[in-house]
Design a protein around this motif. Sequence first.
Motif, PDB file in Angstrom:
ATOM      1  N   GLU A  16     -12.816   4.740  -4.947  1.00 32.44           N
ATOM      2  CA  GLU A  16     -11.844   3.777  -5.438  1.00 32.44           C
ATOM      3  C   GLU A  16     -11.849   3.787  -6.963  1.00 32.44           C
ATOM      4  OE1 GLU A  16     -12.453  -0.119  -3.834  1.00 32.44           O
ATOM      5  OE2 GLU A  16     -12.136   0.561  -1.780  1.00 32.44           O
ATOM      6  N   ARG A  63       0.832  -1.200   0.000  1.00 33.26           N
ATOM      7  CA  ARG A  63       0.000   0.000   0.000  1.00 33.26           C
ATOM      8  C   ARG A  63       0.865   1.248   0.000  1.00 33.26           C
ATOM      9  NH1 ARG A  63      -2.940   3.817   2.841  1.00 33.26           N
ATOM     10  NH2 ARG A  63      -5.158   3.804   2.356  1.00 33.26           N
ATOM     11  N   GLU A 106      -3.284   0.890  -3.612  1.00 33.13           N
ATOM     12  CA  GLU A 106      -3.080  -0.441  -3.059  1.00 33.13           C
ATOM     13  C   GLU A 106      -3.026  -1.464  -4.186  1.00 33.13           C
ATOM     14  OE1 GLU A 106      -6.450  -1.203  -0.558  1.00 33.13           O
ATOM     15  OE2 GLU A 106      -5.879   0.336   0.895  1.00 33.13           O
ATOM     16  N   ASN A 107      -2.179  -2.471  -4.007  1.00 32.88           N
ATOM     17  CA  ASN A 107      -2.195  -3.613  -4.906  1.00 32.88           C
ATOM     18  C   ASN A 107      -2.970  -4.712  -4.200  1.00 32.88           C
ATOM     19  OD1 ASN A 107      -1.851  -5.757  -6.565  1.00 32.88           O
ATOM     20  ND2 ASN A 107       0.365  -5.696  -6.606  1.00 32.88           N
ATOM     21  N   ARG A 108      -4.224  -4.882  -4.571  1.00 35.22           N
ATOM     22  CA  ARG A 108      -5.090  -5.881  -3.947  1.00 35.22           C
ATOM     23  C   ARG A 108      -5.069  -7.220  -4.699  1.00 35.22           C
ATOM     24  NH1 ARG A 108     -10.283  -1.891  -2.975  1.00 35.22           N
ATOM     25  NH2 ARG A 108      -9.286  -0.560  -1.398  1.00 35.22           N
TER      26      ARG A 108
END
Length: 112
Positions: A68, A41, A88-90
């Motif tokens: 988002e 994040r 963020e890399n979700r």
Amino acid sequence: MESMAPADGKTVEAVEGVYLTQLVAGERTSVQHFHIEPGARVPEHSHDHEQAGYIAHGTFTFLVDDEEHVLSPGESYVIPGGEPHAAENRADIPVSGVDIFSPPRTDPDWMD
């Protein structure tokens, strides 16, 4: 003309799992490469520089104004200077791409 590959720049782990490489800079713009590991994040921050970018690999979620924005490979974005934002890399794979800053961001605090 000046050129540079990410492998030739200094890569810094700005926060856990977030790798940034300062690339070329001209009089009006600068370029940075990013590589973000799954689950990493970028905390909310802002800077005076307008930031435009391109997602090359992976999916990245930006958080701007309580909204988002999920971006996929091939998509681009622009964030006005002074606009607070986080990301963020979700996903389960790394995300990578490039950011362009105007005016040039040649001495970002993450390089310290």
